[in-house]
Structure formats: C-alpha cells, structure tokens
Design a protein around this motif. Structure first.
Motif, PDB file in Angstrom:
ATOM      1  N   THR A 330       8.481   6.102   9.094  1.00 43.03           N
ATOM      2  CA  THR A 330       7.627   5.130   9.501  1.00 43.03           C
ATOM      3  C   THR A 330       6.822   4.065   8.237  1.00 43.03           C
ATOM      4  N   PRO A 331       6.732   2.992   8.716  1.00 41.39           N
ATOM      5  CA  PRO A 331       6.653   1.948   7.765  1.00 41.39           C
ATOM      6  C   PRO A 331       5.251   2.546   6.911  1.00 41.39           C
ATOM      7  N   TYR A 332       4.497   3.414   7.219  1.00 45.41           N
ATOM      8  CA  TYR A 332       3.441   3.873   6.286  1.00 45.41           C
ATOM      9  C   TYR A 332       4.136   4.758   5.075  1.00 45.41           C
ATOM     10  N   GLN A 333       4.911   5.487   5.518  1.00 50.40           N
ATOM     11  CA  GLN A 333       5.623   6.550   4.396  1.00 50.40           C
ATOM     12  C   GLN A 333       6.408   5.222   3.262  1.00 50.40           C
ATOM     13  N   VAL A 334       7.133   4.614   3.927  1.00 51.07           N
ATOM     14  CA  VAL A 334       7.963   3.601   3.176  1.00 51.07           C
ATOM     15  C   VAL A 334       7.291   2.649   2.301  1.00 51.07           C
ATOM     16  N   GLN A 335       6.096   1.985   2.959  1.00 49.67           N
ATOM     17  CA  GLN A 335       5.411   0.797   2.090  1.00 49.67           C
ATOM     18  C   GLN A 335       4.285   1.678   1.224  1.00 49.67           C
ATOM     19  N   PHE A 336       3.860   2.837   1.562  1.00 50.61           N
ATOM     20  CA  PHE A 336       2.839   3.200   0.589  1.00 50.61           C
ATOM     21  C   PHE A 336       3.683   3.970  -0.513  1.00 50.61           C
ATOM     22  N   THR A 337       4.844   4.459  -0.341  1.00 49.73           N
ATOM     23  CA  THR A 337       5.748   4.916  -1.353  1.00 49.73           C
ATOM     24  C   THR A 337       6.276   3.950  -2.459  1.00 49.73           C
ATOM     25  N   LEU A 338       6.585   2.660  -2.059  1.00 47.01           N
ATOM     26  CA  LEU A 338       7.133   1.567  -2.707  1.00 47.01           C
ATOM     27  C   LEU A 338       6.186   0.655  -3.090  1.00 47.01           C
ATOM     28  N   GLU A 339       4.968   0.810  -2.820  1.00 44.74           N
ATOM     29  CA  GLU A 339       3.827   0.056  -3.464  1.00 44.74           C
ATOM     30  C   GLU A 339       3.400   0.619  -4.952  1.00 44.74           C
ATOM     31  N   ARG A 340       4.142   1.453  -5.412  1.00 43.99           N
ATOM     32  CA  ARG A 340       3.765   2.113  -6.399  1.00 43.99           C
ATOM     33  C   ARG A 340       4.253   0.981  -7.459  1.00 43.99           C
ATOM     34  N   PRO A 341       3.423   1.065  -8.696  1.00 43.17           N
ATOM     35  CA  PRO A 341       3.892   0.278  -9.878  1.00 43.17           C
ATOM     36  C   PRO A 341       5.199   0.672 -10.553  1.00 43.17           C
ATOM     37  N   LEU A 342       6.073  -0.086 -11.074  1.00 41.16           N
ATOM     38  CA  LEU A 342       7.219   0.182 -11.897  1.00 41.16           C
ATOM     39  C   LEU A 342       6.808   0.864 -12.999  1.00 41.16           C
ATOM     40  N   ALA A 343       5.492   0.562 -13.579  1.00 41.96           N
ATOM     41  CA  ALA A 343       5.422   1.227 -14.751  1.00 41.96           C
ATOM     42  C   ALA A 343       3.547   1.042 -14.841  1.00 41.96           C
ATOM     43  N   PRO A 344       2.934   1.918 -15.502  1.00 38.02           N
ATOM     44  CA  PRO A 344       1.584   2.038 -15.225  1.00 38.02           C
ATOM     45  C   PRO A 344       0.618   0.779 -15.613  1.00 38.02           C
ATOM     46  N   THR A 345       1.264  -0.010 -16.697  1.00 36.01           N
ATOM     47  CA  THR A 345       0.943  -1.057 -17.207  1.00 36.01           C
ATOM     48  C   THR A 345       1.264  -2.447 -16.646  1.00 36.01           C
ATOM     49  N   VAL A 346       2.187  -2.324 -15.777  1.00 32.38           N
ATOM     50  CA  VAL A 346       2.984  -3.489 -15.365  1.00 32.38           C
ATOM     51  C   VAL A 346       2.346  -3.778 -13.629  1.00 32.38           C
ATOM     52  N   PRO A 347       1.904  -4.974 -13.380  1.00 32.73           N
ATOM     53  CA  PRO A 347       1.475  -5.188 -12.113  1.00 32.73           C
ATOM     54  C   PRO A 347       2.542  -5.811 -11.277  1.00 32.73           C
ATOM     55  N   LEU A 348       3.695  -4.826 -11.056  1.00 34.76           N
ATOM     56  CA  LEU A 348       4.777  -5.139 -10.360  1.00 34.76           C
ATOM     57  C   LEU A 348       5.335  -4.000  -9.621  1.00 34.76           C
ATOM     58  N   ARG A 349       5.511  -3.909  -8.404  1.00 29.61           N
ATOM     59  CA  ARG A 349       5.805  -2.818  -7.521  1.00 29.61           C
ATOM     60  C   ARG A 349       7.316  -2.531  -7.350  1.00 29.61           C
ATOM     61  N   TYR A 350       7.737  -1.590  -6.938  1.00 27.89           N
ATOM     62  CA  TYR A 350       9.031  -1.286  -6.439  1.00 27.89           C
ATOM     63  C   TYR A 350       9.386  -2.499  -5.181  1.00 27.89           C
ATOM     64  N   LEU A 351       8.408  -2.490  -4.286  1.00 27.80           N
ATOM     65  CA  LEU A 351       8.390  -3.257  -3.128  1.00 27.80           C
ATOM     66  C   LEU A 351       9.061  -4.933  -3.678  1.00 27.80           C
ATOM     67  N   ASP A 352       8.532  -5.391  -5.052  1.00 28.15           N
ATOM     68  CA  ASP A 352       8.948  -6.531  -5.314  1.00 28.15           C
ATOM     69  C   ASP A 352      10.110  -6.783  -5.722  1.00 28.15           C
ATOM     70  N   LEU A 353      10.995  -5.807  -6.080  1.00 32.55           N
ATOM     71  CA  LEU A 353      12.460  -5.596  -6.192  1.00 32.55           C
ATOM     72  C   LEU A 353      13.405  -5.517  -5.066  1.00 32.55           C
TER      73      LEU A 353
END
Length: 504
Positions: A330-353
């Motif tokens: 489901t898009p919920y699983q994929v989107q919510f998982t890949l919305e995680r930040p690449l690193a705790p202090t960086v405002p960039l998500r897996y989705l952004d790549l």
C-alpha cells in the motif's frame, strides 16, 4: 630513543594505571588537534580523559602502548571488525604519539616502529584521516600505509567489514551534502577524508571479494549478454534506470535477522484461509488489519530497511541514476517508511532521492469494519487506479503496467535498466522487462536478493522462450553492497557524478 617496546592487549585488560596514562595521552593529543588552526572542521566534542578511557574499555577494542624506556610515548587504539575471527582487519580509531625527543624525525621513527610491530602481528589496519592532517598523512605514508583509491574497496572495508555507513550526510557551508567520505566522480576521491591501509597479510580481501563478484556475474550471464550490457554501462551520465520492489527487497523481512514482516502485519498470519472473506470485488475493497492511519504509521515505523540500502541509494544518485519503486504494498507502507530522514540532523528524506513510487491507489475507510473467521476485526481499504486487479479471489498489483509506465519515462536512451527483486511477486515485472528488452534491444539486468526469482527465470522464462535473449540477464545476490561492485565488473565506468560541494 633506541630502547623501546610495545604492549598489545584488549582494552578491557588494561591495568588501572595503564588505562589512566593512555587516556591522558589521547586527551592531550585530541585537545591539541581540536584547537589547531589547521583543523578546518573543528568539532566541539569532549576530549577529556574519561571519554577515551570508556572507548578503550569497549569489548571490540585493542590497545597498543608504545614505550620509550619506561615512559609511555604512544597509544594506538584499534577497533575490531565484526568478522575479526575470519579476517584480520583492524581500524586505527584513535592514536597519540609524543616521543621523548621532539621533532619530525622521532615521529617518523615511532610510526615506523608501530607499522613494523603490526606487520609482526599479521593484521591489516585501516585509518581515515582529514585531508588537512598533512603531518599525520605524511607519517602514515612514510611508515608504509597506502591510500585506498578504489571506491568499491572503500565500500568493502568500511561498510561490509566494519559495519560503518560509507556515504554520510552533513551540511557544508549551509548546503546539504551527500557523501562526506567518498565522491563518485572518478575513483573514490575523498572530499574531506583519506583512507589509508597498512597491508600486512599475504592476501588482499577486497581483491578476492571483487574477483568473486566478477566470477558470479560470469557464471550467471552468457558472454554475449555481458558484452552488450558492458557497452551500455560505459555511459552512465545518460542516466541508468534503477527499478526496485519494496517488500523483501528494499526491506528486511526475516525477523530472525532483525527484520519485520509488514505484509503479515497488514494481512494476518492465516491469509490463505481468509482471502474469500476479506475481498469484495464489487466494491473494489479489501479488509486489512490496521484500523487507522496511526496504526499504519506504527507498522511503517517497524519496517527495517536492508543494510546497505542507504549507501546504494546514494550510489545511484551520485552516478546520475534514476531510482523508481514499483510495489504491490500500500502507498501508506511505502510512503511512511521512505519519509524517514536520511540522518537525524538532516531535513532530507529517502523519498527525496527517489524519482517516483508506483503502487496501487488505496483509500482507508475507517468506519467500514468486518469481523473475520480468524478472530480479527478488519477495516476496509478501497483500491483504485490502473495498478491493481482481482484474480482468483485475491488482489494483486499490475507490476507489468508499472514497468511499462517507467519505461515510458525512460524513452529511447541506450543506458540499461537495473531491476531489484527478491521473490515470485516480481514475476510480472521481470516478464515484462524480458519482453521489452528483446523488442527494444535494451540491456536489462535483474539482481535477485534471494533465489526464488532466479530459479523461476531460468527454469520457466528462459526455458520457454523461442530463442535466446542477449539483452536480459539475472544475477542472484545477498546484499546491496555486491551490486556496485558487480556493475563495475560488468563495465560500469563512473566518470560523471554530482559534486554537491562548491570548489574551495
């Protein structure tokens, strides 16, 4: 300075006075470097002796004490690799050297003695240093350490053997930067780090590893297929397309290995028994376990991305590749998982790549509940869009149509397609790629993070084809770290890339 000796022990076996003296020496060295004007990236960290005492007492630390006469003049702290019992690799994590005589020559002597002592142990040592540490770098080179300049060897040494993330995220001059340690423009040119290795063993673990990856490729692909793929990989700047499944490919589902089975959390343990009860084809509805968006997000938070996926995604980005996700989840699983930040202090998500995520469209209907014979109370989800269908009393994703959509984005460029899968759920996608590769004369290589898909392709797909397809190949792998090495062995030439740091 002629009378000297070394003592090598596990850090936990240091006597109290030895531990205090070694910690004091390390504190002195790192406090000096922290305030040195040559240190272009000073970090405001605690350099008190207590910090180094705690570090030396970890269970994976070895400590080498260097004495000139009775005086402690050097401390070298080694971190053991997780595979230390299989491969004698150490990382020189901390060091401090203060010879009894001042000057550069006594330092050269001390470092030469250290490397000679390590050679006696028959152990390889690596160390990452700052570019501006010119004195330390020259001392290491004088003592016989060699700079590692192969990008994939860096992956191997730091990621596979030391379980350390190679590609890191940071801010430089206010700009977000991926890849602090290595740069994908050419062969591993360190931006702010150098990686040195003191080779002492009679074999080169990375050379053996690289050779084995190449042999695995050669034993999986006919020579004609490999030649066609290699020719297409020579121009990565035109944009290689990476297509990936989600569940079990990007994610780790084996709970025995620390993974999490999200499909089971969505569908239940007895799904085959209850399929007829949870499918309503007339309404395009399937009844799943999570009853709210909060529960869906809680499931996504438990999903474990495979080790090395972060590094591999950054690798794709740095070589100008485009990464797509084609999933039945489901898009919920994929989107919510890949919305995680690449690193705790960086405002960039897996989705952004990631270029684009293709899944069936799903709408949660929180007020529509149904009790099911397995004892669960389930919530309705309405399916829509072009990427789903019902068949045989079940619903499935039209991955073949997803592939067609993505290939439409690609157009007629000659660069290859790389598909990542892991089980028979990828059969529609792989079958579509097989046909398109032959029709378009488009090189396609599938990396199977398992064995089911590889067996099916060789026993069913290739076996039933009327003639050989020199544009399609499949290789079984165990992890993401193998894939860049295999691609290079296949012919990938990395001469382009994105440099996100402005020139000095």
């Amino acid at each position: 300075m002629s009378d000297y000796n070394f003592k090598l022990v596990m850090g936990t076996h240091l006597a109290a006075q030895e531990l205090n003296d070694a910690a004091a020496l390390l504190s002195r060295a790192y406090s000096r470097w922290q305030t040195d004007p040559r240190n272009l990236n000073p970090a405001d960290t605690d350099t008190s002796p207590a910090v180094y005492a705690r570090t030396m007492c970890k269970d994976n630390r070895e400590v080498i004490l260097y004495y000139e006469g009775e005086r402690l003049c050097g401390v070298f702290v080694h971190a053991l690799s997780p595979q230390y019992d299989q491969y004698p690799l150490r990382k020189l994590s901390y060091l401090a050297v203060f010879p009894t005589e001042k000057g550069y020559e006594p330092l050269k002597t001390a470092f030469s003695r250290y490397t000679a002592f390590i050679r006696e142990q028959g152990e390889d040592v690596i160390i990452a240093t700052d570019l501006e540490q010119t004195t330390l770098n020259s001392l290491l080179e004088y003592a016989g350490c060699q700079e590692v300049v192969d990008r994939n060897e860096t992956y191997f040494l730091l990621s596979r053997l030391l379980h350390r993330q190679v590609l890191t995220t940071q801010r430089v001059r206010g700009d977000f930067v991926i890849d602090e340690i290595i740069m994908m423009d050419g062969k591993a040119i360190r931006r702010s780090k150098k990686l040195y290795k003191l080779p002492t063993t009679s074999y080169d673990a990375y050379a053996i590893y690289y050779q084995q990856q190449v042999k695995r490729v050669q034993r999986s692909m006919p020579p004609q297929n490999l030649a066609l793929l290699g020719a297409a990989l020579r121009y990565p700047e035109q944009g290689i397309y990476f297509l990936s499944d989600f569940d079990g490919t990007m994610t780790l589902e084996d709970e025995a290995q620390g993974g999490f089975n999200a499909q089971r959390a969505m569908l239940g343990r007895h799904i085959e028994r209850v399929w007829p009860e949870i499918i309503d084809e007339k309404r395009n509805v399937v009844y799943l376990l999570p009853g709210s968006e909060e529960e869906l997000r809680a499931i996504a938070n438990k999903i474990v991305l495979r080790p090395g996926f972060f590094d591999f995604l950054c690798f794709c980005f740095k070589i100008l590749g485009s990464f797509f996700v084609a999933s039945a989840a489901t898009p919920y699983q994929v989107q919510f998982t890949l919305e995680r930040p690449l690193a705790p202090t960086v405002p960039l998500r897996y989705l952004d790549l990631i270029e684009k995520v293709l899944t069936p469209e799903v709408q949660l209907l929180p007020g529509d509940l149904k009790p099911v014979s397995d004892g669960t109370l389930r919530t309705a989800y309405r399916l829509s869009g072009p990427y789903f269908a019902f068949r045989g009393g079940k619903y499935y994703a039209k991955k073949d149509l997803m592939i067609e959509t993505i290939l439409g984005y690609k157009g007629d460029t000659s660069t290859p397609v790389v598909y990542l899968g892991n089980d028979l759920g990828d059969v529609p996608a792989v079958t579509k790629l097989f046909g398109e590769s032959a029709q378009r004369r488009l090189p396609v290589v599938v990396f199977d993070l398992g064995t089911q898909l590889t067996r099916w392709v060789n026993q069913e797909l290739l076996g039933s084809a009327p003639e050989a397809n020199p544009y399609f190949s499949i290789v079984s792998v165990r992890d993401f770290y193998q894939i860049p090495v295999m691609l290079e062995g296949m012919g990938l030439k990395i001469e382009a890339g994105i440099d996100l740091v402005p020139p000095s």
